[in-house]
Design a protein around this motif. Sequence first.
Motif, mmCIF file in Angstrom:
data_model
loop_
_atom_site.group_PDB
_atom_site.id
_atom_site.type_symbol
_atom_site.label_atom_id
_atom_site.label_comp_id
_atom_site.label_asym_id
_atom_site.label_seq_id
_atom_site.Cartn_x
_atom_site.Cartn_y
_atom_site.Cartn_z
ATOM 1 N N GLY A 80 2.899 52.137 -0.447
ATOM 2 C CA GLY A 80 4.038 52.452 -1.305
ATOM 3 C C GLY A 80 4.592 51.233 -2.011
ATOM 4 O O GLY A 80 4.890 51.268 -3.212
ATOM 5 N N LEU A 81 4.735 50.132 -1.287
ATOM 6 C CA LEU A 81 5.230 48.906 -1.902
ATOM 7 C C LEU A 81 4.236 48.378 -2.939
ATOM 8 O O LEU A 81 4.637 47.847 -3.976
ATOM 9 C CB LEU A 81 5.487 47.847 -0.824
ATOM 10 C CG LEU A 81 6.668 48.138 0.110
ATOM 11 C CD1 LEU A 81 6.718 47.105 1.238
ATOM 12 C CD2 LEU A 81 7.987 48.143 -0.655
ATOM 13 N N PHE A 82 2.949 48.545 -2.656
ATOM 14 C CA PHE A 82 1.930 48.167 -3.634
ATOM 15 C C PHE A 82 2.126 48.968 -4.923
ATOM 16 O O PHE A 82 2.136 48.409 -6.027
ATOM 17 C CB PHE A 82 0.535 48.415 -3.061
ATOM 18 C CG PHE A 82 -0.579 48.159 -4.038
ATOM 19 C CD1 PHE A 82 -1.131 46.892 -4.159
ATOM 20 C CD2 PHE A 82 -1.079 49.186 -4.836
ATOM 21 C CE1 PHE A 82 -2.156 46.643 -5.074
ATOM 22 C CE2 PHE A 82 -2.105 48.949 -5.746
ATOM 23 C CZ PHE A 82 -2.634 47.677 -5.863
ATOM 24 N N GLY A 83 2.262 50.292 -4.799
ATOM 25 C CA GLY A 83 2.472 51.127 -5.975
ATOM 26 C C GLY A 83 3.748 50.782 -6.714
ATOM 27 O O GLY A 83 3.774 50.742 -7.948
ATOM 28 N N PHE A 84 4.799 50.511 -5.965
ATOM 29 C CA PHE A 84 6.081 50.142 -6.570
ATOM 30 C C PHE A 84 5.957 48.851 -7.375
ATOM 31 O O PHE A 84 6.363 48.780 -8.538
ATOM 32 C CB PHE A 84 7.132 49.991 -5.471
ATOM 33 C CG PHE A 84 8.457 49.486 -5.951
ATOM 34 C CD1 PHE A 84 9.338 50.328 -6.602
ATOM 35 C CD2 PHE A 84 8.827 48.163 -5.744
ATOM 36 C CE1 PHE A 84 10.576 49.861 -7.055
ATOM 37 C CE2 PHE A 84 10.048 47.684 -6.186
ATOM 38 C CZ PHE A 84 10.925 48.536 -6.851
ATOM 39 N N LEU A 85 5.385 47.826 -6.761
ATOM 40 C CA LEU A 85 5.247 46.530 -7.433
ATOM 41 C C LEU A 85 4.236 46.587 -8.580
ATOM 42 O O LEU A 85 4.364 45.859 -9.569
ATOM 43 C CB LEU A 85 4.835 45.465 -6.428
ATOM 44 C CG LEU A 85 5.907 45.064 -5.411
ATOM 45 C CD1 LEU A 85 5.286 44.235 -4.285
ATOM 46 C CD2 LEU A 85 7.037 44.295 -6.076
ATOM 47 N N LEU A 86 3.243 47.444 -8.441
ATOM 48 C CA LEU A 86 2.197 47.538 -9.453
ATOM 49 C C LEU A 86 2.750 47.981 -10.803
ATOM 50 O O LEU A 86 2.342 47.456 -11.848
ATOM 51 C CB LEU A 86 1.117 48.516 -8.987
ATOM 52 C CG LEU A 86 -0.096 48.685 -9.900
ATOM 53 C CD1 LEU A 86 -0.895 47.391 -9.967
ATOM 54 C CD2 LEU A 86 -0.964 49.845 -9.418
ATOM 55 N N ILE B 230 -0.069 42.672 -11.821
ATOM 56 C CA ILE B 230 -1.461 42.302 -12.066
ATOM 57 C C ILE B 230 -2.010 41.457 -10.919
ATOM 58 O O ILE B 230 -3.146 41.646 -10.464
ATOM 59 C CB ILE B 230 -1.585 41.547 -13.405
ATOM 60 C CG1 ILE B 230 -1.271 42.497 -14.567
ATOM 61 C CG2 ILE B 230 -2.973 40.937 -13.564
ATOM 62 C CD1 ILE B 230 -1.170 41.811 -15.909
ATOM 63 N N LEU B 231 -1.202 40.529 -10.422
ATOM 64 C CA LEU B 231 -1.646 39.657 -9.341
ATOM 65 C C LEU B 231 -1.897 40.428 -8.050
ATOM 66 O O LEU B 231 -2.915 40.219 -7.376
ATOM 67 C CB LEU B 231 -0.612 38.551 -9.100
ATOM 68 C CG LEU B 231 -0.555 37.441 -10.156
ATOM 69 C CD1 LEU B 231 0.602 36.492 -9.873
ATOM 70 C CD2 LEU B 231 -1.875 36.676 -10.202
ATOM 71 N N ILE B 232 -0.998 41.331 -7.698
ATOM 72 C CA ILE B 232 -1.207 42.071 -6.454
ATOM 73 C C ILE B 232 -2.363 43.053 -6.596
ATOM 74 O O ILE B 232 -3.067 43.339 -5.622
ATOM 75 C CB ILE B 232 0.065 42.779 -5.970
ATOM 76 C CG1 ILE B 232 0.478 43.897 -6.913
ATOM 77 C CG2 ILE B 232 1.195 41.811 -5.736
ATOM 78 C CD1 ILE B 232 1.486 44.840 -6.309
ATOM 79 N N ALA B 233 -2.594 43.548 -7.826
ATOM 80 C CA ALA B 233 -3.752 44.413 -8.053
ATOM 81 C C ALA B 233 -5.041 43.624 -7.852
ATOM 82 O O ALA B 233 -6.014 44.126 -7.267
ATOM 83 C CB ALA B 233 -3.700 45.013 -9.449
ATOM 84 N N ALA B 234 -5.044 42.375 -8.319
ATOM 85 C CA ALA B 234 -6.230 41.538 -8.173
ATOM 86 C C ALA B 234 -6.490 41.186 -6.711
ATOM 87 O O ALA B 234 -7.643 41.111 -6.265
ATOM 88 C CB ALA B 234 -6.062 40.261 -9.001
ATOM 89 N N ILE B 235 -5.409 40.978 -5.941
ATOM 90 C CA ILE B 235 -5.555 40.561 -4.543
ATOM 91 C C ILE B 235 -5.851 41.731 -3.616
ATOM 92 O O ILE B 235 -6.751 41.673 -2.778
ATOM 93 C CB ILE B 235 -4.286 39.820 -4.073
ATOM 94 C CG1 ILE B 235 -4.103 38.525 -4.876
ATOM 95 C CG2 ILE B 235 -4.361 39.516 -2.582
ATOM 96 C CD1 ILE B 235 -2.767 37.851 -4.650
ATOM 97 N N TRP B 236 -5.091 42.812 -3.768
ATOM 98 C CA TRP B 236 -5.193 43.930 -2.818
ATOM 99 C C TRP B 236 -5.766 45.204 -3.409
ATOM 100 O O TRP B 236 -5.926 46.197 -2.686
ATOM 101 C CB TRP B 236 -3.817 44.233 -2.213
ATOM 102 C CG TRP B 236 -3.462 43.334 -1.086
ATOM 103 C CD1 TRP B 236 -4.062 43.263 0.138
ATOM 104 C CD2 TRP B 236 -2.422 42.343 -1.055
ATOM 105 N NE1 TRP B 236 -3.457 42.303 0.921
ATOM 106 C CE2 TRP B 236 -2.442 41.720 0.220
ATOM 107 C CE3 TRP B 236 -1.458 41.929 -1.972
ATOM 108 C CZ2 TRP B 236 -1.563 40.717 0.584
ATOM 109 C CZ3 TRP B 236 -0.574 40.930 -1.626
ATOM 110 C CH2 TRP B 236 -0.627 40.324 -0.357
ATOM 111 N N GLY B 237 -6.078 45.215 -4.692
ATOM 112 C CA GLY B 237 -6.559 46.447 -5.315
ATOM 113 C C GLY B 237 -7.780 47.031 -4.639
ATOM 114 O O GLY B 237 -7.866 48.246 -4.415
ATOM 115 N N GLY B 238 -8.742 46.187 -4.288
ATOM 116 C CA GLY B 238 -9.950 46.673 -3.627
ATOM 117 C C GLY B 238 -9.656 47.305 -2.283
ATOM 118 O O GLY B 238 -10.198 48.371 -1.950
#
Length: 200
Positions: free
Chosen positions: A127-133, A149-157
Amino acid sequence: MSGAGAGWSRGGRALTAGKLMLAWIALLWLLEVADVVSGHALDGFGVTPRAPSELVDVVPSAFIHFGFGHLAANTVPLLVLGFLAALAGLRRFLLVCALIVIVDGLGVWLIAPAHTNTAGASGLIFGLFGFLLITGFVERRPLGVLVGILIAAIWGGSILAGLAPTQTGVSWQGHLLGLLAGVAAAFLFRRPAASRALGS
């Protein structure tokens, strides 16, 4: 606010966010220690689907883990994502977390497979990932977009892998519901334009 006052405000906000998340993580580890000492008595606070008595476990289930390995896997992403989300203000952060935890827990209660027991902070993490994304895009803040963008690059996979229904022993339902709740929270708790202009 500008100048030295704004710098102090940002520094104070970061310190408060850091303390909050360290305390949150410490609580999770203390609870897991208590769980092990008690012979895993706290595992019963996980959510078993569609049992009316289990509705009281919707919130507690987000604080319980099935072993130290489970908790360790959640610790770093929760610490980092929680810290970043809390920088925008503790009141909004707590509202966002409450929404994610409740929606995720109720959703798991409704749609998870029968005779399962679901617990852990991963729904909140997704949820926090989606919120920050997306919150930077929703509020049209360049810094927020960059963070997304940064958190997508780090944790997206890892996030995509956690949504795969083929994984055994993983509640992809809880992950998906948490992610959707976080996206919804970005819209529900977006800051007014005037507040964003002031950098609050």
